[in-house]
Design an enzyme around this catalytic site. Sequence first.
Site, mmCIF file in Angstrom:
data_model
loop_
_atom_site.group_PDB
_atom_site.id
_atom_site.type_symbol
_atom_site.label_atom_id
_atom_site.label_comp_id
_atom_site.label_asym_id
_atom_site.label_seq_id
_atom_site.Cartn_x
_atom_site.Cartn_y
_atom_site.Cartn_z
ATOM 1 C CG ASP A 45 108.530 -16.843 -45.267
ATOM 2 O OD1 ASP A 45 108.266 -16.375 -46.370
ATOM 3 O OD2 ASP A 45 109.694 -16.994 -44.836
ATOM 4 C CD GLU A 173 110.324 -33.030 -67.861
ATOM 5 O OE1 GLU A 173 109.603 -32.307 -68.550
ATOM 6 O OE2 GLU A 173 111.568 -32.966 -67.908
ATOM 7 C CG ASP A 202 109.791 -28.633 -65.312
ATOM 8 O OD1 ASP A 202 110.962 -28.299 -65.068
ATOM 9 O OD2 ASP A 202 109.481 -29.369 -66.271
ATOM 10 C CG HIS A 289 117.503 -28.896 -71.413
ATOM 11 N ND1 HIS A 289 116.672 -29.501 -72.302
ATOM 12 C CD2 HIS A 289 116.863 -28.958 -70.221
ATOM 13 C CE1 HIS A 289 115.569 -29.923 -71.675
ATOM 14 N NE2 HIS A 289 115.672 -29.589 -70.417
HETATM 15 N N1 TRP Z 1 111.377 -29.645 -68.245
HETATM 16 C C1 TRP Z 1 110.706 -28.885 -69.261
HETATM 17 C C2 TRP Z 1 111.349 -29.251 -70.588
HETATM 18 O O1 TRP Z 1 112.512 -29.581 -70.606
HETATM 19 C C3 TRP Z 1 110.905 -27.426 -69.010
HETATM 20 C C4 TRP Z 1 109.918 -26.597 -69.645
HETATM 21 C C5 TRP Z 1 110.022 -25.937 -70.809
HETATM 22 C C6 TRP Z 1 108.637 -26.313 -69.125
HETATM 23 N N2 TRP Z 1 108.905 -25.251 -71.038
HETATM 24 C C7 TRP Z 1 108.044 -25.482 -70.024
HETATM 25 C C8 TRP Z 1 107.965 -26.701 -67.973
HETATM 26 C C9 TRP Z 1 106.757 -24.985 -69.780
HETATM 27 C C10 TRP Z 1 106.693 -26.235 -67.745
HETATM 28 C C11 TRP Z 1 106.094 -25.385 -68.648
HETATM 29 O O2 TRP Z 1 110.696 -29.235 -71.605
HETATM 30 ZN ZN ZN Z 2 113.996 -29.880 -68.889
HETATM 31 CA CA CA Z 3 109.914 -17.308 -48.272
#
Ligand code: TRP
Ligand code: ZN
Ligand code: CA
Length: 319
Positions: A45, A173, A202, A289
């Site tokens: 866990d 990223e 993410d 954002h």
């Molecule tokens: N960091 C991604 C972005 O700013 C966040 C994101 C949006 C995302 N849609 C997603 C991450 C779908 C994974 C899958 O675009």
């Molecule tokens: Zn993002």
């Molecule tokens: Ca946990």
Amino acid sequence: MPLHPSPIRPRLATAALFTAAALITAGATPVTAGATPVTAAAAPDIPVTSVKAHLNQFQSIATANGGNRAHGRPGYKASLDYVKGKLDAAGFTTSVKQFTSGGRTGYNLVADWPGGDTDQVLMAGAHLDSVTTGPGINDNGSGSAAILETALAVSRAQFKPTKHLRFAWWGAEELGMVGSRNYVNSLSVANRSRISGYLNFDMVGSPNPGYFVYDDDPALEKVFKDYYAGLGVPTEIETEGDGRSDHAPFKSAGIPVGGLFSGADYRKTAAQAQKWGGTAGKPFDACYHSSCDTATNIDTTALDRSSDAIAHAVWELSE
Ligand code: TRP
Ligand code: ZN
Ligand code: CA
């Protein structure tokens, strides 16, 4: 056994999860009455309090550095130094890989767990940079903290998987997956072929959460889907941002990819609120954002489930 009652209120659901996880762990302990254990080691866990402690550190770092942890800004490097310090102390072999984007220096952090077959590498990654407009705690302190705590759990367990484990925190990223693309491009064809899978995390603690699983690779998808099915939590296929995160460069290079996502700026539908709770008609993350993507912009239950699912996948896929 009512291990996972349907979500009533997030705090109650979290408390129930702790109990459930403890029971599952106890119940799953391999009984080695005979000669060889037939049960694979169960993932531990992941304590969500520890994941949240990392998020509070990311928040403090942003606050001390102009309110963000963005590429080329001091809050990014401070975030990287924090993660690296934890991994080094836990026995990982870390390396910081530098690149340039937009005239600013960026960094990826790669952490290898010693041992395992380096011809079969399982990777888990998350982007560590925020946008410039906020501290980026859900996007993507959440994925960064969840894989950090999973890596620390690997160390605590002194896990000895068959495969070699590698964790990565990507830079830039938010500028177009610059760090992860740089990493994949830097690999020789032979080293690319040694990566048996890349798991991406993410946004895994969205405040009005959904439970989305990447459907890029059926075998990787199944590991997450089965885990959530075991919790009694319904999932959907991730469609909000196909190709919008660091798994994209890996997928383009022919590496199997998977991952989890709890939603960004899309709105939760009535049907989704029915099955997951939360608020219909509101974005999964209304602070996506924005400057309000702070340490309070997290659903603890979602973060806990995501973290435990990550550990489960890392354990199961590396054996
Ligand atoms: N960091 C991604 C972005 O700013 C966040 C994101 C949006 C995302 N849609 C997603 C991450 C779908 C994974 C899958 O675009
Ligand atoms: Zn993002
Ligand atoms: Ca946990």
